[in-house]
Motif scaffolding. Structure first.
Motif, PDB file in Angstrom:
ATOM      1  N   ARG A 150       0.824  -1.214   0.000  1.00 43.96           N
ATOM      2  CA  ARG A 150       0.000   0.000   0.000  1.00 43.96           C
ATOM      3  C   ARG A 150       0.863   1.271   0.000  1.00 43.96           C
ATOM      4  O   ARG A 150       0.539   2.257   0.645  1.00 43.96           O
ATOM      5  CB  ARG A 150      -0.941   0.022   1.218  1.00 43.96           C
ATOM      6  CG  ARG A 150      -1.977  -1.094   1.197  1.00 43.96           C
ATOM      7  CD  ARG A 150      -2.880  -0.967  -0.014  1.00 43.96           C
ATOM      8  NE  ARG A 150      -3.835  -2.070  -0.105  1.00 43.96           N
ATOM      9  CZ  ARG A 150      -4.672  -2.242  -1.126  1.00 43.96           C
ATOM     10  NH1 ARG A 150      -4.673  -1.377  -2.133  1.00 43.96           N
ATOM     11  NH2 ARG A 150      -5.506  -3.265  -1.143  1.00 43.96           N
ATOM     12  N   LYS A 151       1.959   1.222  -0.753  1.00 44.67           N
ATOM     13  CA  LYS A 151       2.826   2.383  -0.865  1.00 44.67           C
ATOM     14  C   LYS A 151       2.739   2.957  -2.285  1.00 44.67           C
ATOM     15  O   LYS A 151       2.863   2.212  -3.264  1.00 44.67           O
ATOM     16  CB  LYS A 151       4.281   2.006  -0.550  1.00 44.67           C
ATOM     17  CG  LYS A 151       4.522   1.640   0.897  1.00 44.67           C
ATOM     18  CD  LYS A 151       5.989   1.345   1.139  1.00 44.67           C
ATOM     19  CE  LYS A 151       6.252   0.990   2.600  1.00 44.67           C
ATOM     20  NZ  LYS A 151       7.686   0.694   2.854  1.00 44.67           N
ATOM     21  N   ALA A 152       2.524   4.257  -2.366  1.00 47.54           N
ATOM     22  CA  ALA A 152       2.434   4.912  -3.667  1.00 47.54           C
ATOM     23  C   ALA A 152       3.839   5.154  -4.229  1.00 47.54           C
ATOM     24  O   ALA A 152       4.836   5.106  -3.507  1.00 47.54           O
ATOM     25  CB  ALA A 152       1.685   6.234  -3.537  1.00 47.54           C
ATOM     26  N   THR A 153       3.899   5.408  -5.529  1.00 43.86           N
ATOM     27  CA  THR A 153       5.166   5.641  -6.216  1.00 43.86           C
ATOM     28  C   THR A 153       5.190   7.053  -6.770  1.00 43.86           C
ATOM     29  O   THR A 153       4.163   7.563  -7.228  1.00 43.86           O
ATOM     30  CB  THR A 153       5.347   4.625  -7.361  1.00 43.86           C
ATOM     31  OG1 THR A 153       5.286   3.297  -6.808  1.00 43.86           O
ATOM     32  CG2 THR A 153       6.689   4.809  -8.049  1.00 43.86           C
ATOM     33  N   SER A 154       6.355   7.674  -6.752  1.00 41.44           N
ATOM     34  CA  SER A 154       6.480   9.050  -7.227  1.00 41.44           C
ATOM     35  C   SER A 154       6.261   9.132  -8.732  1.00 41.44           C
ATOM     36  O   SER A 154       6.437   8.149  -9.465  1.00 41.44           O
ATOM     37  CB  SER A 154       7.859   9.605  -6.877  1.00 41.44           C
ATOM     38  OG  SER A 154       8.870   8.904  -7.598  1.00 41.44           O
TER      39      SER A 154
END
Length: 333
Positions: A150-154
């Motif tokens: 559940r980690k977004a990416t730049s």
């Protein structure tokens, strides 16, 4: 067999390691470490390709299993020597606890699939196209990082992934010796490479955050997991009934050397993490891919179309740019 190529990120430096990397090391030592990494990493790819296409032995699952056996033997020898020789002490004494093994088993399943699909991909594609066929590991890393962690990416990292995908698509379309099987195994390998990187981080705690202990369990379990695949795939029966290569001493020497170089990748990555920086690791990975492609064209005489060359260039550029973006993000943190 340890980590078969640097994409699996078996050795991921933590903050303490990064602080060590900030210290200055002799240039000669850094050059030696990087050169060792280049030689070992390129040898793994080229030797596996030679075995599966040049020695009339297209049994990728058995090749992978045998190399794992060689790696386990080397682990046991190295760990034993470490008890009395400081130079070998980086690897702790061999251990295998059933309770810990159960916790490591999901990672090992991913590991086995990554290695098997990687060698199957190499069997069906030219080495010049190999890097492109497996380039989507970056894209899968971003997808799985979001779905599992559940980690977004730049946005810059997403741009890099877009470039890699364009390279994959263009390179596949322009590949002269195109193989659907090679593409399938390459994409599958990329997916499991991405999963492996994530599961390593989730599993390290079970082995006291010691990557070498993890390698003990991973290699041992992988041998046990992969043998039934070798058996039920029919490879073992076919090898025993029709392969003439198994009666050649030179063939087994070559097979054993590939197992040694596969194990050597673990040592090379450990040394790179210890004596260089994250940026150096990123640059080395991209540079190695470029050298690998050029050498493959020269050694195996692979034809490269203009579209294929463009796809290779985009995939390599996108991968390098992604590594640079991730490095800058780590620096900012």
């Amino acid at each position: 067999m340890g980590r078969r190529d640097e994409d699996s990120k078996a050795f991921l430096p933590g903050p303490a390691t990064q602080r060590k990397n900030d210290k200055n090391h002799p240039v000669s030592l850094i050059i030696a470490v990087v050169s060792f990494y280049f030689v070992i990493s390129l040898s793994v790819v080229f030797l596996n390709k030679i075995i599966m296409t040049g020695s009339d032995f297209p049994y990728a699952l058995f090749v992978t299993w045998y190399q794992l056996v060689v790696a386990l033997v080397l682990l046991l020898i190295w760990a034993h020597l470490g008890k009395s020789h400081k130079a070998f002490s980086i690897i702790p004494p061999y251990e295998f606890d059933l309770g810990i093994a159960k916790k490591v088993a999901p990672l090992t399943f991913v590991y086995v699939m990554m290695l098997a699909l990687n060698n199957l991909c190499l069997r069906y594609v030219e080495v010049t196209f190999y890097q492109v066929a497996r380039s989507l590991s970056i894209n899968f890393t971003i997808i799985f990082t979001y779905l599992i962690l559940r980690k977004a990416t730049s946005f810059p990292a997403l741009v890099a992934c877009g470039i890699v995908f364009m390279g994959f698509a263009i390179g596949s379309y322009g590949e002269i010796n195109f193989s659907w099987a090679g593409i399938f195994y390459g994409v599958g390998s990329s997916a499991f490479v991405a999963l492996y990187g994530i599961y390593v981080q989730k599993t390290l705690a079970a082995v006291d955050n010691n990557q070498w202990k993890l390698l003990h369990y991973n290699t041992t379990l992988a041998i046990l997991f992969l043998f039934p695949l070798v058996l039920f795939s029919g490879e073992l029966a076919e090898i025993l009934s029709s392969s003439e290569a198994i009666y050649s001493t030179n063939f087994w020497i070559l097979m054993t050397i590939t197992g040694v170089t596969g194990f050597g990748i673990n040592i090379a990555m450990f040394l790179q993490v210890k004596y260089t920086s994250a940026l150096t690791n990123t640059i080395c990975g991209t540079a190695k891919a470029c050298v690998q492609t050029v050498l493959a064209a020269m050694i195996f005489k692979n034809e490269v179309s203009s579209l294929n060359a463009l796809g290779i260039a985009l995939a390599l550029f996108g991968s390098g740019y992604y590594g640079w973006v991730r490095y800058k993000e780590r620096q900012a943190k």
